[in-house]
Enzyme design. Sequence first.
Site, PDB file in Angstrom:
ATOM      1  N   GLN A 119     -26.510  57.233  -7.487  1.00  0.00           N
ATOM      2  CA  GLN A 119     -24.990  56.678  -8.437  1.00  0.00           C
ATOM      3  C   GLN A 119     -23.932  57.971  -8.202  1.00  0.00           C
ATOM      4  O   GLN A 119     -22.543  57.294  -8.725  1.00  0.00           O
ATOM      5  CB  GLN A 119     -25.302  55.921  -9.158  1.00  0.00           C
ATOM      6  CG  GLN A 119     -25.196  55.491 -10.217  1.00  0.00           C
ATOM      7  CD  GLN A 119     -24.240  54.084  -9.771  1.00  0.00           C
ATOM      8  OE1 GLN A 119     -24.642  53.120  -9.100  1.00  0.00           O
ATOM      9  NE2 GLN A 119     -22.699  54.255  -9.688  1.00  0.00           N
TER      10      GLN A 119
ATOM     11  N   GLY B 112     -28.558  41.822  -9.034  1.00  0.00           N
ATOM     12  CA  GLY B 112     -28.166  43.051  -8.785  1.00  0.00           C
ATOM     13  C   GLY B 112     -26.855  43.534  -7.989  1.00  0.00           C
ATOM     14  O   GLY B 112     -26.150  42.873  -8.607  1.00  0.00           O
ATOM     15  N   SER B 113     -27.054  43.854  -6.736  1.00  0.00           N
ATOM     16  CA  SER B 113     -25.426  43.734  -6.294  1.00  0.00           C
ATOM     17  C   SER B 113     -25.249  42.683  -5.304  1.00  0.00           C
ATOM     18  O   SER B 113     -26.560  42.443  -5.141  1.00  0.00           O
ATOM     19  CB  SER B 113     -25.450  45.470  -5.369  1.00  0.00           C
ATOM     20  OG  SER B 113     -26.390  45.011  -4.441  1.00  0.00           O
TER      21      SER B 113
ATOM     22  N   GLU C 207     -16.472  47.654  -6.596  1.00  0.00           N
ATOM     23  CA  GLU C 207     -17.343  48.152  -7.787  1.00  0.00           C
ATOM     24  C   GLU C 207     -17.697  49.507  -7.967  1.00  0.00           C
ATOM     25  O   GLU C 207     -18.568  49.710  -6.481  1.00  0.00           O
ATOM     26  CB  GLU C 207     -18.447  46.702  -7.949  1.00  0.00           C
ATOM     27  CG  GLU C 207     -19.541  47.070  -8.962  1.00  0.00           C
ATOM     28  CD  GLU C 207     -20.270  46.510  -9.477  1.00  0.00           C
ATOM     29  OE1 GLU C 207     -20.923  45.622  -8.842  1.00  0.00           O
ATOM     30  OE2 GLU C 207     -20.589  45.475 -10.439  1.00  0.00           O
TER      31      GLU C 207
ATOM     32  N   CYS D 166     -22.164  45.576 -14.941  1.00  0.00           N
ATOM     33  CA  CYS D 166     -21.992  44.832 -14.259  1.00  0.00           C
ATOM     34  C   CYS D 166     -20.447  44.388 -15.401  1.00  0.00           C
ATOM     35  O   CYS D 166     -19.322  43.395 -14.105  1.00  0.00           O
ATOM     36  CB  CYS D 166     -22.540  43.521 -13.786  1.00  0.00           C
ATOM     37  SG  CYS D 166     -24.402  43.232 -14.278  1.00  0.00           S
TER      38      CYS D 166
ATOM     39  N   LYS E  19     -40.183  42.570 -10.680  1.00  0.00           N
ATOM     40  CA  LYS E  19     -40.209  43.645 -10.003  1.00  0.00           C
ATOM     41  C   LYS E  19     -38.700  44.459 -10.875  1.00  0.00           C
ATOM     42  O   LYS E  19     -37.800  43.904 -10.229  1.00  0.00           O
ATOM     43  CB  LYS E  19     -39.857  43.625  -8.453  1.00  0.00           C
ATOM     44  CG  LYS E  19     -40.032  45.418  -8.076  1.00  0.00           C
ATOM     45  CD  LYS E  19     -38.875  45.195  -6.811  1.00  0.00           C
ATOM     46  CE  LYS E  19     -37.555  45.369  -6.715  1.00  0.00           C
ATOM     47  NZ  LYS E  19     -37.240  47.044  -7.463  1.00  0.00           N
TER      48      LYS E  19
ATOM     49  N   GLU F 127     -27.384  37.412 -10.167  1.00  0.00           N
ATOM     50  CA  GLU F 127     -26.196  37.372 -10.505  1.00  0.00           C
ATOM     51  C   GLU F 127     -25.931  38.502 -10.060  1.00  0.00           C
ATOM     52  O   GLU F 127     -26.092  39.929 -10.353  1.00  0.00           O
ATOM     53  CB  GLU F 127     -26.470  37.511 -12.492  1.00  0.00           C
ATOM     54  CG  GLU F 127     -27.264  36.872 -13.124  1.00  0.00           C
ATOM     55  CD  GLU F 127     -25.964  35.764 -13.434  1.00  0.00           C
ATOM     56  OE1 GLU F 127     -24.819  35.908 -12.917  1.00  0.00           O
ATOM     57  OE2 GLU F 127     -25.343  34.523 -13.641  1.00  0.00           O
TER      58      GLU F 127
ATOM     59  N   VAL G  15     -27.144  43.120  -2.091  1.00  0.00           N
ATOM     60  CA  VAL G  15     -28.302  42.588  -2.002  1.00  0.00           C
ATOM     61  C   VAL G  15     -28.667  40.874  -2.050  1.00  0.00           C
ATOM     62  O   VAL G  15     -28.900  40.473  -1.844  1.00  0.00           O
ATOM     63  CB  VAL G  15     -29.276  43.270  -3.395  1.00  0.00           C
ATOM     64  CG1 VAL G  15     -30.585  42.780  -3.466  1.00  0.00           C
ATOM     65  CG2 VAL G  15     -29.522  44.696  -2.940  1.00  0.00           C
ATOM     66  N   GLY G  16     -28.035  40.571  -3.119  1.00  0.00           N
ATOM     67  CA  GLY G  16     -27.313  39.578  -2.897  1.00  0.00           C
ATOM     68  C   GLY G  16     -27.761  38.267  -2.474  1.00  0.00           C
ATOM     69  O   GLY G  16     -28.459  37.360  -2.211  1.00  0.00           O
TER      70      GLY G  16
HETATM   71  C1  UN1 Z   1     -24.006  43.526 -17.560  1.00  0.00           C
HETATM   72  O1  UN1 Z   1     -23.634  43.855 -17.912  1.00  0.00           O
HETATM   73  O2  UN1 Z   1     -25.212  43.988 -16.792  1.00  0.00           O
HETATM   74  O3  UN1 Z   1     -22.624  41.750 -22.334  1.00  0.00           O
HETATM   75  C2  UN1 Z   1     -25.151  43.079 -18.255  1.00  0.00           C
HETATM   76  C3  UN1 Z   1     -23.035  43.322 -22.191  1.00  0.00           C
HETATM   77  C4  UN1 Z   1     -24.625  43.057 -22.425  1.00  0.00           C
HETATM   78  C5  UN1 Z   1     -24.799  42.251 -21.516  1.00  0.00           C
HETATM   79  C6  UN1 Z   1     -24.238  43.445 -20.170  1.00  0.00           C
HETATM   80  N1  UN1 Z   1     -24.630  42.236 -23.370  1.00  0.00           N
HETATM   81  O4  UN1 Z   1     -22.148  44.019 -22.732  1.00  0.00           O
END
Ligand code: UN1
Length: 511
Positions: free
Chosen positions: A346, A243-244, A400, A299, A190, A265, A247-248
């Site tokens: 956002q 995701g956040s 965040e 992230c 998804k 993640e 949600v995780g």
């Molecule tokens: C993310 O931060 O959501 O390390 C992924 C990085 C990218 C992947 C980032 N290769 O900045």
Amino acid sequence: MATETLATPATLSDTQTRVFKNFIDGEWVESSSGETFEDRNPADTREVVGIFQKSSKADVDAAVAAAKRAFTKWRLVPAPRRAEIVFRAAEILIERKQDHARDMTREMGKVLAETRGDVQEAIDAAYYNAGEGRRMFGPTTPSEMPNKFAMAVRQPIGVCGMITPWNFPMAISSWKLLPAVVCGNTCVIKPAQDTPLSTFNLVRALVDAGLPKGVINIVTGFGAEVGTPLAEHRDVRAISLTGSSAVGRIVGGIAAQSFKHCSLELGGKNPMIVLDDANLDLAIEGGLWGGFGTTGQRCTATSRIIVQKGVYREFVERYVDRAKKLKVGNGLDETVQMGPAINQKQLETDLSYVEIGRAEGAKLLTGGHRLDKGEYQYGWFMEPTVFSEVAPKMRIAQEEVFGPVVSIIPCDGLEDAIDIANDIEYGLSSSIYTKDVNKAFSAMRDLDAGITYINAPTIGAEVHLPFGGTKATGNGHREGGIGAIDFYTEWKSVYVDYSDKLQKAQIDRPE
Ligand code: UN1
């Protein structure tokens, strides 16, 4: 309007609105409800990038059933053969890189240089995982009994569900799908509702490379209607979410009910430490890239910069001066350095943190406003925003934001910096700028995060190393490299007794 089929060329002209169906069992099928939703360009919301199916549980059920059927054959295809398909997909993606980057900029806004990087990351992941098809190593080990052989082999798990984010729509889909299929699993993905097209582009390359029907299925739609039934489905044996943290927590809870493998993640609030002896030019450059690259929507974004007092004033002055000069705009313009926020919600969150920071007493040095005049009027643009005099416990230093809002925090030295860096719920990425090797090694050891950069910002992970973090950033799994192979396989221990008699482990032994 043009309806997508597998026979459709990879790209149509930018002006055509493409209609995408779900991809189930190698067929393009409408959602069971017949409802659809629009994928709009965040830099110019007048443009509909594609129309996608608004799916529900019935569509998830059909996709999982297809994946389950496909698994019976796919698991028996030798891993090196499975990997060859992934290798060919890499070569196809290279040919289509520019087109896919353009599609991605149009659907999620980040600048072309970065969307090319995103496609490249999928190519890198394809080459890496193709290589893993000829490794998939497991240990052989001596048995404690005579004439007995012992080994552990990796086996696929079955149907895997993937829920992916919009900020790295092809790269993160590739981190999940490619190791999963090389390991012999089948998948239902998804993609984020803001960026389904990039996942279609990735899967199309795999299908064109020879991936059999049913091995990867795409069901588009929203979290509650598609993500939840996918996580709940009894026939889905592994679920991987990026995701956040909020949600995780939900997905992790659901997955636990049916004892699924579950890889989460999640969020980050990544610190970059700048010590007095740092190369300031380099640190400023890095902090701008880490803070405002992808409009701060990573992230791993450098959202906290912790600066030692000796260089604090100079760093802040020069950093803000450079942030003011960043060119914001439509990422299709090669001179633009920062694109829009992904969507209205956002943008509203980003702006709300400006108010939160102000109310907490941090000093807003630049930015803080929505850009909505002239060329910006149809997009979700915001100024690069920098707060200084941020105290470590303020909400803008702890939560965040996922936007172009950087908090600069003064510190006394290495120890203080590490305390501030670690005193947070997240632990994804971290960095330190120093020329002192002793301090660099101390930071490598002491920063509580899954990733630490020395003299580089908090972004820029490479696909063959583990990616993931500590604390509320996840549940201990890692994507990338061998960590993903570990996640997408189940160990089976095999004992072969060729003694022709019953041997009792732990019991038949000299006392
Ligand atoms: C993310 O931060 O959501 O390390 C992924 C990085 C990218 C992947 C980032 N290769 O900045």
